[in-house]
Design a protein around this motif. Structure first.
Motif, mmCIF file in Angstrom:
data_model
loop_
_atom_site.group_PDB
_atom_site.id
_atom_site.type_symbol
_atom_site.label_atom_id
_atom_site.label_comp_id
_atom_site.label_asym_id
_atom_site.label_seq_id
_atom_site.Cartn_x
_atom_site.Cartn_y
_atom_site.Cartn_z
ATOM 1 N N LEU A 1 0.817 -1.214 0.000
ATOM 2 C CA LEU A 1 0.000 0.000 0.000
ATOM 3 C C LEU A 1 0.851 1.264 0.000
ATOM 4 O O LEU A 1 0.440 2.296 -0.538
ATOM 5 C CB LEU A 1 -0.968 -0.008 1.179
ATOM 6 N N GLU A 2 2.029 1.178 0.588
ATOM 7 C CA GLU A 2 2.957 2.310 0.542
ATOM 8 C C GLU A 2 3.449 2.530 -0.887
ATOM 9 O O GLU A 2 3.552 3.656 -1.350
ATOM 10 C CB GLU A 2 4.137 2.019 1.471
ATOM 11 N N THR A 3 3.724 1.427 -1.580
ATOM 12 C CA THR A 3 4.219 1.485 -2.958
ATOM 13 C C THR A 3 3.109 1.834 -3.942
ATOM 14 O O THR A 3 3.336 2.561 -4.903
ATOM 15 C CB THR A 3 4.842 0.127 -3.348
ATOM 16 N N ALA A 4 1.909 1.291 -3.703
ATOM 17 C CA ALA A 4 0.777 1.496 -4.606
ATOM 18 C C ALA A 4 -0.461 1.843 -3.789
ATOM 19 O O ALA A 4 -1.300 0.983 -3.521
ATOM 20 C CB ALA A 4 0.551 0.243 -5.434
ATOM 21 N N PRO A 5 -0.608 3.101 -3.373
ATOM 22 C CA PRO A 5 -1.700 3.475 -2.468
ATOM 23 C C PRO A 5 -3.105 3.268 -3.043
ATOM 24 O O PRO A 5 -4.063 3.157 -2.282
ATOM 25 C CB PRO A 5 -1.442 4.947 -2.164
ATOM 26 N N ASP A 6 -3.260 3.191 -4.353
ATOM 27 C CA ASP A 6 -4.576 2.990 -4.953
ATOM 28 C C ASP A 6 -4.899 1.519 -5.185
ATOM 29 O O ASP A 6 -5.952 1.192 -5.722
ATOM 30 C CB ASP A 6 -4.681 3.751 -6.282
ATOM 31 N N LEU A 7 -4.014 0.655 -4.787
ATOM 32 C CA LEU A 7 -4.183 -0.779 -4.978
ATOM 33 C C LEU A 7 -5.345 -1.295 -4.137
ATOM 34 O O LEU A 7 -5.528 -0.904 -2.984
ATOM 35 C CB LEU A 7 -2.896 -1.491 -4.563
ATOM 36 N N THR A 8 -6.154 -2.179 -4.729
ATOM 37 C CA THR A 8 -7.232 -2.849 -4.006
ATOM 38 C C THR A 8 -6.896 -4.329 -3.947
ATOM 39 O O THR A 8 -6.605 -4.938 -4.973
ATOM 40 C CB THR A 8 -8.586 -2.653 -4.721
ATOM 41 N N LEU A 9 -6.917 -4.888 -2.754
ATOM 42 C CA LEU A 9 -6.570 -6.291 -2.555
ATOM 43 C C LEU A 9 -7.763 -7.065 -2.029
ATOM 44 O O LEU A 9 -8.579 -6.534 -1.286
ATOM 45 C CB LEU A 9 -5.441 -6.425 -1.528
#
Length: 181
Positions: A8-16
């Protein structure tokens, strides 16, 4: 949690979507394309079918309630055969390893009283019973799900394993997966 934090730090818009379960069920979901990747014990993986990337080392140990009668005197692996167990299904890698450890010592395999696919339930099921179980040493200690448990220290029942990322070989790599590997 630390891997998710890094993602999430690397890709804050990521949905898991996080799915938990025993490795037999999760490997089947990966094989059929329902999951993009797994983080699981690498010993459970068919390396001809999957690509793997090691992340960390772990040990799985026999545990009992802190006040279990087993601890009243010195014990051997044969003494563990006198007790009933809470374990995962025989298709789960840790269960297969444990069964083989007893078989290799020419001992009966553990007597199963409760079989469960819930990793979180195992420590709770044995905390106030005479049952034994087999869980990661990382789950023992203050503030963890196995805080009220005690390790049954025997080298012959200590499974050393590597945890890592597992992906289908030659499959599409989703954007979240690229962050993991």
């Amino acid at each position: 949690p630390s891997l998710v934090s890094l993602l999430l730090e690397t890709a804050p818009d990521l949905t898991l979507e996080l799915v938990t379960g025993q490795n037999d069920m999760l490997l089947n979901a990966l094989r059929t394309g329902q999951l993009d990747f797994l983080i699981c014990p690498l010993s459970a993986v068919d390396v001809a079918q999957f690509d793997t990337f090691a992340l960390l080392q772990d040990e799985v140990v026999v545990v009992a309630s802190a006040d279990h009668a087993l601890f009243e005197r010195p014990f051997t692996m044969a003494d563990l055969c006198k007790w009933r167990w809470v374990l995962a299904a025989p298709t789960v890698a840790t269960r297969r390893w444990l069964d083989n450890a007893f078989f290799n010592q020419q001992l009966d395999t553990p007597q199963i009283q409760i079989q469960t696919n819930s990793i979180n339930m195992m420590p709770r099921l044995i905390a106030h019973t005479p049952l034994l179980s087999f869980i990661s040493r990382h789950n023992l200690g203050a503030g963890k799900i196995g805080a009220t448990l005690r390790e049954v220290p025997l080298a012959s029942t200590t499974m050393k394993r590597s945890f890592g990322v597992v992906m289908r070989r030659e499959a599409y790599i989703s954007p979240p997966t690229t962050y993991v590997i």
